[in-house]
Design an enzyme around this catalytic site. Structure first.
Site, PDB file in Angstrom:
ATOM      1  N   CYS A 111      51.915  15.835  48.002  1.00 10.17           N
ATOM      2  CA  CYS A 111      51.022  15.685  49.230  1.00 10.17           C
ATOM      3  C   CYS A 111      49.786  14.979  49.021  1.00 10.17           C
ATOM      4  CB  CYS A 111      50.814  17.060  50.078  1.00 10.17           C
ATOM      5  SG  CYS A 111      52.315  17.885  50.754  1.00 10.17           S
ATOM      6  N   CYS A 170      49.225  20.241  47.231  1.00 11.30           N
ATOM      7  CA  CYS A 170      50.208  20.086  46.019  1.00 11.30           C
ATOM      8  C   CYS A 170      50.179  18.547  45.605  1.00 11.30           C
ATOM      9  CB  CYS A 170      51.577  20.390  46.288  1.00 11.30           C
ATOM     10  SG  CYS A 170      52.685  19.377  47.346  1.00 11.30           S
ATOM     11  N   GLN A 174      74.163  48.724  49.972  1.00 12.39           N
ATOM     12  CA  GLN A 174      75.193  48.096  50.584  1.00 12.39           C
ATOM     13  C   GLN A 174      75.557  49.190  51.996  1.00 12.39           C
ATOM     14  OE1 GLN A 174      76.179  45.205  50.813  1.00 12.39           O
ATOM     15  NE2 GLN A 174      75.822  44.523  48.553  1.00 12.39           N
ATOM     16  N   CYS A 187      48.275  20.675  52.782  1.00 10.77           N
ATOM     17  CA  CYS A 187      48.829  21.090  51.542  1.00 10.77           C
ATOM     18  C   CYS A 187      48.114  20.344  50.178  1.00 10.77           C
ATOM     19  CB  CYS A 187      50.315  21.034  51.322  1.00 10.77           C
ATOM     20  SG  CYS A 187      51.366  21.258  50.056  1.00 10.77           S
ATOM     21  N   HIS A 212      57.414  20.042  46.222  1.00 12.18           N
ATOM     22  CA  HIS A 212      56.511  20.410  47.415  1.00 12.18           C
ATOM     23  C   HIS A 212      57.251  21.862  48.012  1.00 12.18           C
ATOM     24  CE1 HIS A 212      54.574  20.592  51.294  1.00 12.18           C
ATOM     25  NE2 HIS A 212      55.780  20.723  51.887  1.00 12.18           N
ATOM     26  N   ASP A 259      71.357  37.834  38.626  1.00 15.93           N
ATOM     27  CA  ASP A 259      72.042  38.674  39.379  1.00 15.93           C
ATOM     28  C   ASP A 259      73.228  39.137  38.636  1.00 15.93           C
ATOM     29  OD1 ASP A 259      73.788  36.493  39.367  1.00 15.93           O
ATOM     30  OD2 ASP A 259      73.573  35.931  41.337  1.00 15.93           O
ATOM     31  N   SER A 260      74.328  39.935  39.302  1.00  9.95           N
ATOM     32  CA  SER A 260      75.187  40.483  38.796  1.00  9.95           C
ATOM     33  C   SER A 260      76.473  39.573  38.653  1.00  9.95           C
ATOM     34  CB  SER A 260      75.742  41.767  39.334  1.00  9.95           C
ATOM     35  OG  SER A 260      76.170  41.720  40.735  1.00  9.95           O
ATOM     36  N   GLY A 261      76.611  38.693  39.414  1.00 10.72           N
ATOM     37  CA  GLY A 261      78.013  37.814  39.700  1.00 10.72           C
ATOM     38  C   GLY A 261      78.773  38.393  40.983  1.00 10.72           C
ATOM     39  N   ASP A 306      64.717  35.888  47.218  1.00 10.34           N
ATOM     40  CA  ASP A 306      65.339  35.006  46.477  1.00 10.34           C
ATOM     41  C   ASP A 306      65.995  33.995  47.350  1.00 10.34           C
ATOM     42  OD1 ASP A 306      68.409  34.894  45.466  1.00 10.34           O
ATOM     43  OD2 ASP A 306      67.784  36.906  45.820  1.00 10.34           O
TER      44      ASP A 306
END
Length: 468
Positions: free
Chosen positions: A359, A356, A239, A354, A384, A142-144, A316
């Site tokens: 689990c 994973c 924006q 699940c 998880h 990201d840009s900050g 994100d």
């Protein structure tokens, strides 16, 4: 009703624009503000003609929703996708081989924090953040700009940039659009973000308009400063707060720059969900079909399903790992709080459906013992939760490609809301997305009675809007 006019016409560059812009070959575009009569100049260079360091191929779609292959310098990704946040080059508690195992495609790093430590100069000497942290797949920085919101008490925003008081040593640190891009060029991520003027969506008034026009002015400084377009992709950020007109102006300005991809910023900051989905719907409908669309800061599974139905591709958030550190697991029904006393003697896995590693090997009771006393509890829950997010991303992609996306959405909602009490904002968003969820959604008044197609997701750039 107060008169409001939004038109575009050439005007000479005003002298108070940063001197940096005087070196651009620009075509000035100016707008009359609908908040008054102030004119904001937006000089910008000719659209980029250099080859982009990504390839975006749509593999399947259902109405607005699309599944695509995003080819980046370090990895070929499948969208929709979720990016976990590794602020300083690490996902807390997880090793890189674990992230690869669960299917993580892109990690997000934070420009502001990486610039403080270990510093972008050290990262450049190490061959970039990929080499420094030994991550072979894609990265986004990201840009900050988000620190304008999260560290607002330490920041001063001007046309030149953002001056921060360093939380490390208290010294002032000026982050300009040029410096943000230079830092990100040194870090070397596949996708880098333009510095934008970030304002919370809960704020109203002229500050929203000021931030939107400044974002457009800063994108040109970012484009000029970007020295690695052959192997790094600069995304612009839309924006405009919750104002549809300002969002339209910002989208058009960014699309005119022909960037490799576009992000929808300024959301997930406390606005109501009805406003949230409407902004996403409006922006995704107006952004180019052949470029990735990234909704920033979105990490709730329900939000990701809704935004994907509306045509978004990338997300994100710190939510999956942060909530894990507080002892909460993501499950198809919603969340499971492992700190609760009821978990103490529950010998079931976190999620019986699940596959994973967590689990398969650990019980709720065992993790309950850890989450309040041992760091391993947070690590297991982080594993998880990220597995859940990667599995959700894969299921979104596959269901769209295989033509069964509406069924996937209905199954997802029925599991999360077994009583049929799907939130009204979700029902309205799905109607606009063209997905019939009547089998799992309580009846609400048709959203078409509230929102005309001219308000939600119609590209209105081809007309001048005059309200008398």
């Amino acid at each position: 009703m107060r008169n409001s006019i939004v038109i575009a016409f050439p005007l000479r560059l005003r002298p108070n624009i940063s001197n940096t812009l005087l070196h651009h070959k620009f075509r000035p575009t100016c707008f009359h503000s609908h908040e008054g009569h102030t004119i904001s100049c937006v000089p910008y260079p000719a659209p980029q003609t250099k080859p982009m360091a990504l390839h975006f191929e749509i593999l399947g779609r259902f109405n607005r929703a699309r599944a695509a292959q995003l080819t980046l310098p370090h990895f070929v990704c499948q969208t929709p996708l979720f990016m976990p946040v590794g602020t300083q080059g690490t996902i807390k508690g997880l090793a890189n081989n674990e992230l690869e195992r669960i299917g993580c495609q892109i990690i997000l790093g934070n420009t502001y924090h990486l610039a403080l430590r270990p510093t972008s100069e050290l990262l450049e000497e190490a061959g970039g953040l990929h080499n420094f942290m030994n991550w072979p797949r894609a990265m986004l920085t990201d840009s900050g700009g988000f620190q304008m919101v999260s560290l607002l008490h330490l920041a001063d925003i001007t046309e030149e940039g953002v001056t921060f008081q360093s939380p490390v040593d208290g010294k002032p640190m000026l982050l300009t659009p040029e410096e943000s891009i230079q830092i990100q060029n040194r870090i070397g991520a596949d996708i880098i973000m333009a510095l934008d003027d970030v304002v919370k969506t809960t704020i109203t008034g002229p500050r929203i308009e000021e931030a939107m026009y400044r974002t457009l002015r800063w994108i040109d400084r970012c484009i000029t400063a970007h020295k690695r377009p052959h192997d790094q992709n600069l995304f612009g950020i839309v924006q405009g707060g919750l104002d549809p007109e300002l969002r339209d102006i910002c989208v058009k300005g960014l699309v005119d720059r022909n960037l490799p991809g576009y992000a929808i910023g300024g959301l997930a900051g406390g606005e109501d969900k009805d406003s949230f989905w409407r902004v996403v719907a409006q922006c995704t409908a107006a952004l180019p079909e052949d470029k990735p669309r990234y909704v920033m800061g979105v990490g709730y599974p329900l939000d990701i399903v809704v935004c994907s139905a509306l045509g978004a591709d990338m997300y994100d958030c710190v939510y999956p790992t942060r909530t894990a550190r507080f002892g909460t697991a993501l499950i198809p029904e919603g969340v499971l709080k492992l700190k609760h006393r009821a978990m103490a003697d529950d010998t079931r896995p976190i999620d019986p459906t699940c596959p994973c590693m967590v689990c398969k090997n650990y019980t709720r009771a065992y993790i309950h013992c850890l989450v309040t006393k041992d760091a391993m509890g947070s690590q297991l829950l982080s594993y998880h939760n990220l597995y859940y997010m990667m599995r959700l991303s894969r299921n979104l992609h596959t269901s769209i490609v295989e033509g069964r996306f509406p069924k996937f959405v209905c199954d997802f909602l029925q599991t999360m809301f077994p009583k049929g009490d799907v939130p009204e904002w979700v029902c309205n968003a799905m109607e606009v997305a063209g997905i019939d969820i009547s089998s799992c959604c309580a009846t609400f008044p048709s959203c078409q009675e509230k929102y005309s197609s001219d308000e939600i997701g119609t590209n209105r750039f081809d007309k001048v809007k005059i309200e008398i």
